[in-house]
Structures are given as C-alpha cells and as structure tokens.
Design a protein around this motif. Structure first.
Motif, PDB file in Angstrom:
ATOM      1  N   ARG A   1       7.776   3.181   8.861  1.00 39.23           N
ATOM      2  CA  ARG A   1       7.404   3.560  10.232  1.00 39.23           C
ATOM      3  C   ARG A   1       7.359   2.304  11.078  1.00 39.23           C
ATOM      4  O   ARG A   1       6.547   1.418  10.824  1.00 39.23           O
ATOM      5  CB  ARG A   1       6.046   4.248  10.244  1.00 39.23           C
ATOM      6  CG  ARG A   1       6.051   5.545   9.431  1.00 39.23           C
ATOM      7  CD  ARG A   1       4.759   6.247   9.534  1.00 39.23           C
ATOM      8  NE  ARG A   1       4.763   6.936  10.841  1.00 39.23           N
ATOM      9  CZ  ARG A   1       3.723   7.549  11.359  1.00 39.23           C
ATOM     10  NH1 ARG A   1       2.584   7.539  10.724  1.00 39.23           N
ATOM     11  NH2 ARG A   1       3.819   8.175  12.515  1.00 39.23           N
TER      12      ARG A   1
ATOM     13  N   GLN B   1       7.280  -4.359  13.535  1.00 38.14           N
ATOM     14  CA  GLN B   1       5.951  -4.270  12.942  1.00 38.14           C
ATOM     15  C   GLN B   1       5.711  -2.800  12.639  1.00 38.14           C
ATOM     16  O   GLN B   1       6.105  -1.930  13.415  1.00 38.14           O
ATOM     17  CB  GLN B   1       4.863  -4.774  13.896  1.00 38.14           C
ATOM     18  CG  GLN B   1       4.953  -6.250  14.234  1.00 38.14           C
ATOM     19  CD  GLN B   1       5.902  -6.545  15.367  1.00 38.14           C
ATOM     20  OE1 GLN B   1       5.947  -5.837  16.356  1.00 38.14           O
ATOM     21  NE2 GLN B   1       6.688  -7.590  15.212  1.00 38.14           N
TER      22      GLN B   1
ATOM     23  N   THR C   1       4.470   0.148   9.162  1.00 38.95           N
ATOM     24  CA  THR C   1       3.945   0.420   7.827  1.00 38.95           C
ATOM     25  C   THR C   1       5.066   0.908   6.921  1.00 38.95           C
ATOM     26  O   THR C   1       6.037   1.499   7.382  1.00 38.95           O
ATOM     27  CB  THR C   1       2.836   1.496   7.846  1.00 38.95           C
ATOM     28  OG1 THR C   1       3.372   2.701   8.370  1.00 38.95           O
ATOM     29  CG2 THR C   1       1.643   1.051   8.669  1.00 38.95           C
TER      30      THR C   1
ATOM     31  N   THR D   1       5.352   3.164   3.324  1.00 40.47           N
ATOM     32  CA  THR D   1       4.612   4.015   2.395  1.00 40.47           C
ATOM     33  C   THR D   1       5.515   4.368   1.224  1.00 40.47           C
ATOM     34  O   THR D   1       6.669   4.745   1.418  1.00 40.47           O
ATOM     35  CB  THR D   1       4.152   5.309   3.092  1.00 40.47           C
ATOM     36  OG1 THR D   1       3.399   4.964   4.254  1.00 40.47           O
ATOM     37  CG2 THR D   1       3.299   6.162   2.166  1.00 40.47           C
TER      38      THR D   1
ATOM     39  N   MET E   1       0.338   2.110   0.507  1.00 41.18           N
ATOM     40  CA  MET E   1       0.807   1.963   1.878  1.00 41.18           C
ATOM     41  C   MET E   1       0.454   0.551   2.321  1.00 41.18           C
ATOM     42  O   MET E   1      -0.658   0.083   2.088  1.00 41.18           O
ATOM     43  CB  MET E   1       0.150   2.971   2.809  1.00 41.18           C
ATOM     44  CG  MET E   1       0.685   2.898   4.221  1.00 41.18           C
ATOM     45  SD  MET E   1       0.004   4.180   5.255  1.00 41.18           S
ATOM     46  CE  MET E   1      -1.162   3.217   6.200  1.00 41.18           C
ATOM     47  N   GLU E   2       1.420  -0.142   2.913  1.00 41.13           N
ATOM     48  CA  GLU E   2       1.210  -1.522   3.348  1.00 41.13           C
ATOM     49  C   GLU E   2       1.696  -1.675   4.781  1.00 41.13           C
ATOM     50  O   GLU E   2       2.675  -1.053   5.183  1.00 41.13           O
ATOM     51  CB  GLU E   2       2.001  -2.491   2.472  1.00 41.13           C
ATOM     52  CG  GLU E   2       1.554  -2.548   1.036  1.00 41.13           C
ATOM     53  CD  GLU E   2       0.364  -3.452   0.817  1.00 41.13           C
ATOM     54  OE1 GLU E   2       0.109  -4.336   1.645  1.00 41.13           O
ATOM     55  OE2 GLU E   2      -0.313  -3.259  -0.204  1.00 41.13           O
ATOM     56  N   SER E   3       1.037  -2.536   5.521  1.00 45.35           N
ATOM     57  CA  SER E   3       1.495  -2.909   6.855  1.00 45.35           C
ATOM     58  C   SER E   3       2.383  -4.135   6.736  1.00 45.35           C
ATOM     59  O   SER E   3       2.217  -4.952   5.839  1.00 45.35           O
ATOM     60  CB  SER E   3       0.306  -3.235   7.754  1.00 45.35           C
ATOM     61  OG  SER E   3      -0.490  -2.097   7.926  1.00 45.35           O
TER      62      SER E   3
END
Length: 68
Positions: A13, A23, A25, A27, A34-36
């Motif tokens: 996303r 920038q 996320t 998943t 889930m990571e940013s």
C-alpha cells in the motif's frame, strides 16, 4: 531453474510519495506480519529479507548449454 522455499505474496500500500520515492506498508498475505517502509529501497529490502529467510535462491542459475 531450481526452486526452493515457499512462495510469498505481499500486499503493498503506497500511502504517500515524497522525495521521489514511496512511503507505505507491506503486508504478508498469511497475515502474520505488516511493516511500514519509508522508501522503495526499504520495501525491496523487506521483501528480500523475507525471501532469504524462506531459503529462496537470491539469483537464478544460468540455463545449461543446449537448453533454451
């Protein structure tokens, strides 16, 4: 090509674009993580580290001579 490890599917996303990069996320579809990320490079590193943990090859082997 030989394959080892499992296949992974990721949902990416993109929430913002600043400084000529993304920038957002990422998943994992198995729902366990889930990571940013703050840049496209960071996104690639996250995905690459997951594939390395799974034991997937990091490079393709060249085809044998005579194979197409």
């Amino acid at each position: 090509m030989k394959q080892t490890g499992e296949r992974e599917t990721f949902v990416v996303r993109i929430l913002n674009t600043q400084n000529a990069t993304w920038q957002g996320t990422v998943t994992w579809t198995d729902g366990k993580r889930m990571e940013s990320f703050r840049s496209a490079l960071e996104l690639i590193r996250l995905i690459d580290s997951t594939l390395l943990e799974q034991g997937a090859p990091d490079t393709e082997e060249p085809p044998e001579r005579g194979e197409a």
